[in-house]
Design a protein around this motif. Sequence first.
Motif, PDB file in Angstrom:
ATOM      1  N   ASP A  49      17.427  11.222  20.074  1.00  0.00           N
ATOM      2  CA  ASP A  49      17.487   9.810  20.709  1.00  0.00           C
ATOM      3  C   ASP A  49      17.645   8.671  20.776  1.00  0.00           C
ATOM      4  OD1 ASP A  49      16.022  11.097  23.396  1.00  0.00           O
ATOM      5  OD2 ASP A  49      13.993  10.143  22.336  1.00  0.00           O
ATOM      6  N   ALA A  53      21.779   7.425  21.486  1.00  0.00           N
ATOM      7  CA  ALA A  53      21.925   5.777  22.305  1.00  0.00           C
ATOM      8  C   ALA A  53      22.909   4.936  22.446  1.00  0.00           C
ATOM      9  CB  ALA A  53      20.641   4.550  21.365  1.00  0.00           C
ATOM     10  N   HIS A 101       5.277   3.909  22.593  1.00  0.00           N
ATOM     11  CA  HIS A 101       5.815   4.444  23.480  1.00  0.00           C
ATOM     12  C   HIS A 101       5.769   6.461  23.306  1.00  0.00           C
ATOM     13  CE1 HIS A 101       8.461   2.207  26.389  1.00  0.00           C
ATOM     14  NE2 HIS A 101       8.694   1.728  25.470  1.00  0.00           N
ATOM     15  N   TYR A 133      16.734   0.277  19.884  1.00  0.00           N
ATOM     16  CA  TYR A 133      15.561  -0.722  21.020  1.00  0.00           C
ATOM     17  C   TYR A 133      15.940  -1.814  21.747  1.00  0.00           C
ATOM     18  CZ  TYR A 133      12.795  -5.132  20.473  1.00  0.00           C
ATOM     19  OH  TYR A 133      11.296  -5.552  20.556  1.00  0.00           O
ATOM     20  N   SER A 135      18.136  -0.255  24.348  1.00  0.00           N
ATOM     21  CA  SER A 135      18.265   0.559  25.255  1.00  0.00           C
ATOM     22  C   SER A 135      16.728   1.158  26.146  1.00  0.00           C
ATOM     23  CB  SER A 135      19.288   1.460  24.879  1.00  0.00           C
ATOM     24  OG  SER A 135      18.463   2.150  24.027  1.00  0.00           O
ATOM     25  N   ASN A 136      15.913  -0.035  25.272  1.00  0.00           N
ATOM     26  CA  ASN A 136      14.808   0.879  25.572  1.00  0.00           C
ATOM     27  C   ASN A 136      13.410  -0.543  26.400  1.00  0.00           C
ATOM     28  OD1 ASN A 136      14.003   4.322  25.239  1.00  0.00           O
ATOM     29  ND2 ASN A 136      14.917   3.359  23.910  1.00  0.00           N
ATOM     30  N   ASP A 138      12.719  -3.422  27.600  1.00  0.00           N
ATOM     31  CA  ASP A 138      11.762  -4.277  29.206  1.00  0.00           C
ATOM     32  C   ASP A 138      12.529  -5.883  29.057  1.00  0.00           C
ATOM     33  OD1 ASP A 138      11.548  -5.186  31.713  1.00  0.00           O
ATOM     34  OD2 ASP A 138       9.443  -4.064  31.466  1.00  0.00           O
ATOM     35  N   ILE A 144      15.848  -2.159  32.780  1.00  0.00           N
ATOM     36  CA  ILE A 144      15.290  -1.710  31.492  1.00  0.00           C
ATOM     37  C   ILE A 144      17.242  -2.094  30.086  1.00  0.00           C
ATOM     38  CG2 ILE A 144      14.977  -0.065  29.901  1.00  0.00           C
ATOM     39  CD1 ILE A 144      13.078  -1.564  31.890  1.00  0.00           C
ATOM     40  N   GLY A 145      17.181  -1.768  28.687  1.00  0.00           N
ATOM     41  CA  GLY A 145      18.557  -2.605  28.028  1.00  0.00           C
ATOM     42  C   GLY A 145      19.028  -2.996  28.802  1.00  0.00           C
TER      43      GLY A 145
END
Length: 199
Positions: A49, A53, A101, A133, A135-136, A138, A144-145
Motif C-alpha cells: 500500500d 500510494a 487502521h 500518510y 493519502s489516508n 481525513d 480523504i487525502g
Amino acid sequence: MIKKVINFTVKTILVSSILISLLFFCGYKYVEHHLKKSLNISLHHIESDIHNAKSLPVNILDTFHEMYKTKHVISYITESLFENRSGKYMSEEAAQLIIVHYSSEQNTYGFPKLVLAHHLEQHFSDDQLLAFYSSNFDFLNNKIGFYSASLHYFDKNLEDLNKREAATLILMLDNPRMYHPYRASALERLNQRLELLGY
C-alpha cells in the motif's frame, strides 16, 4: 592495584554494555513479533500500500521539507530523552496511522510504534511515507487525502497550489480543525503560523 581496578572496571562496563545490547535486541524482536501478530493484515500488504500510494507533486514536497526537517526514529528517541522534540517524523506518523487502521490492539503505541517506525525507515523514504500518510488522512468534510482536500478547500489541483495554500494543507496534517482555512475560530491561529513560516 590501580591497574587491576581499571581492568576490572573496563571489563564490567564491557560486559554490562553487551548484556544491555542483548536485552534491547531481544526486546525489540519480541515487540516486532507481537506487533506483526496484532496487525489485521500482513506487513507485506501494508508495504505494498505504501509503494502504491500516489506520488505527491514537487510543490507539496518542497513546501513540506521547507517546513519540517524530517528525522528518523533514533533522533526521536534522543530528543525525547534529552531534548525538546522538533520537526516531524514521517515514519512515526505513518506507524501510528497503520496501528490505528490495521491493528487489533489500539494500545500498541509507545515502543511498538517506534519499532514499526524503524522498520518503515529501513524500507521507505520520507517522501513515500508522506504520500502514504497524507493519502489516508481525513481532512474533514469526508475529504480523504491531499488531492481531495486541495479541490475542496482551494478549488485547485494539488500541483497548482501556491506555497501558502500548500503550507495550509500540510499544517492541517497536525490538526485539521486547528488549522482549518475557513473556520473563524482557526483563521487567526492559521495565519499566525503561516506568517511565522514566511508564507
